[in-house]
Write a protein that holds these residues in place. Structure first.
Motif, PDB file in Angstrom:
ATOM      1  N   THR A   1      -6.236   0.720   2.304  1.00 10.08           N
ATOM      2  CA  THR A   1      -5.815  -0.136   1.186  1.00 10.08           C
ATOM      3  C   THR A   1      -5.172  -1.420   1.693  1.00 10.08           C
TER       4      THR A   1
ATOM      5  N   ALA B   1       0.834  -1.206   0.000  1.00 11.19           N
ATOM      6  CA  ALA B   1       0.000   0.000   0.000  1.00 11.19           C
ATOM      7  C   ALA B   1       0.867   1.254   0.000  1.00 11.19           C
TER       8      ALA B   1
ATOM      9  N   VAL C   1      -3.471   4.626   2.872  1.00 10.29           N
ATOM     10  CA  VAL C   1      -2.582   3.473   3.031  1.00 10.29           C
ATOM     11  C   VAL C   1      -3.198   2.415   3.953  1.00 10.29           C
TER      12      VAL C   1
END
Length: 458
Positions: free
Chosen positions: A63, A46, A60
């Motif tokens: 994900t 990520a 981040v």
């Protein structure tokens, strides 16, 4: 950033550090169920996406979480709405609550091969042998191995390696996934001696074949097909008069007669009829975990138990615990589903149909798993558009995964194998598949496997 300073032109500086991501409560929670390497790989991937500009720095954590498996195992729980009770592609028999609890208990440290009274080594899984003997009192001794084919292989290897196994040509079956009885027997080092014809075999055919080189006679229940018309088979009682061990492979794992399945052989009847050994599966009509059963004469079972191959085929503590609990359980999901009548299923189906605004239709379920191929199981089903069936298999996260069937251009949701406690989850899944909003509460269950169910395997 101090007032008057220009904004940082490189957003990559805002990508969170690895330790900061791992400290996020949601990521930390995944570390309690997944190994650190898996989580780190997802986080770093990520971060790489953020550096490449594919996602924003603030995405981040989300994900990484989206790429992590939701469960430690890749196997996904499925609600079986096909009407096929023993569904090969869905792992065959769902276990009884008592068996599930036994699995959880056995996952720790247990006395699988220890006598707690003396502190010395004891017989392996003694409780399972006792439970099997109680279930089939006509069996002098019992043995459990890791599947039905293993039980048959062990029996023919111990009794007939280097010798002949006599079998009717009409019982030279092919079981699931292309495995054939002749190949299975050949792998044991025994030679197959076929007698009779495809549709008719007589006692004289067996008698002519039996001799000093005969290791055993093998009687195989052709569980996944039927031959009608001009046929003749030889009973186990007749075979037992020929002076050699008779191994009867009943396949399905039915231990005692069941009026709902009058043509399905069972272990107790086969032994009473004269079979010296009976082999069967534990994960079909018995309703337990994958296992192979050997029941019969004590001296023959002892030969199998002491054979070197038995060590390679033995069950582990989890299977032993689940199988024993299944045998002691008052009922199993397989038995409940097999004996559910159309009169019992109709009000459940109509109530759900009213709730969802759907129609119902009478249908016929199947036993599945190669058992009782000609026996219909009358019931009722919800009627859905065919495209909703594929959406049931691939729902959004948090919605139960349901395997239904398509027949005659209609999607059919059969409640035969759905426990009443799972009906709210099923209802929500159907709502989502139809494009509606799920009900506010309701338990959730997870995801599918291809709908086969017709692939029978002993």
């Amino acid at each position: 950033m101090t007032a008057g300073q220009p904004a940082d032109p490189d957003p990559r500086r805002r990508i969170p550090r690895t330790d900061a991501v791992l400290a996020d409560p949601r990521i930390a929670a995944t570390l309690a169920r997944l190994d650190r390497r898996t989580v780190l790989d997802a986080v770093r991937h990520a971060q790489e996406q953020a550096r490449a500009g594919e996602i924003a720095p603030g995405q981040v954590v989300d994900t990484a979480l989206a790429t992590l498996p939701q469960r430690a195992s890749s196997l996904t729980p499925v609600l079986n709405a096909t009407g096929i009770v023993v569904h090969t592609n869905l792992g065959r028999a769902p276990l009884a609550p008592t068996a599930r609890q036994a699995l959880q208990d056995a996952a720790g440290t247990v006395d699988i091969e220890l006598d707690l009274a003396t502190g010395e080594r004891g017989p392996r899984a003694a409780g399972l042998r006792e439970a099997l003997h109680r279930a089939v009192p006509t069996a002098e001794d019992t043995l459990a191995v890791n599947n039905g084919a293993a039980a048959l292989v062990l029996a023919t290897t111990a009794l007939a390696a280097g010798r002949e196994v006599v079998v009717s040509r009409g019982q030279m079956v092919e079981i699931g996934d292309g495995f054939r009885l002749p190949d299975l027997i050949a792998s044991t080092g025994a030679r197959l001696r076929e007698v009779g014809t495809t549709n008719r075999t007589h006692l004289a055919d067996y008698a002519d074949a039996v001799g000093p080189d005969t290791g055993c006679i093998l009687a195989v229940h052709p569980s996944n097909f039927r031959v009608d018309g001009f046929t003749r088979t030889v009973s186990t009682t007749e075979l037992a008069t020929l002076g050699v061990p008779v191994v009867h492979d009943i396949g399905s794992g039915l231990l005692a007669p069941d009026p709902a399945l009058p043509d399905e052989p069972d272990a107790a009847t086969a032994l009473a009829a004269g079979a010296h050994l009976v082999t069967a599966s534990g994960d079909k009509l018995l309703g337990g975990p994958q296992a192979g059963l050997v029941l019969g004469r004590a001296d023959l079972v002892h030969r199998l138990r002491r054979h070197p191959l038995a060590r390679a085929l033995r069950i582990d503590k989890l299977t032993a615990a689940a199988l024993e609990a299944t045998l002691r359980s008052p009922s199993t999901p397989v038995s409940d589903a097999l004996h559910a009548t159309a009169a019992e299923l109709e009000p459940r189906t109509r109530r759900l149909a009213r709730e969802l605004g759907l129609e119902v239709t009478p249908i016929e379920g199947r036993v599945g798993g190669g058992g009782a191929p000609g026996v219909p199981l009358p019931g009722w089903a919800l009627v859905l558009p065919p495209d909703a069936v594929s959406r049931l298999r691939r729902p959004p996260a948090g919605t139960a995964v349901v395997l239904a069937r398509i027949e005659g251009g209609r999607g059919l949701v059969d409640l035969r194998c759905i426990a009443p406690a799972d009906e709210p989850a099923l209802a929500d899944a159907v709502r989502v598949a139809l494009g509606a909003t799920p009900a506010p509460a309701g338990p959730a269950t997870p995801a599918p496997i291809p709908p086969d169910g017709s692939e029978p395997t002993p």
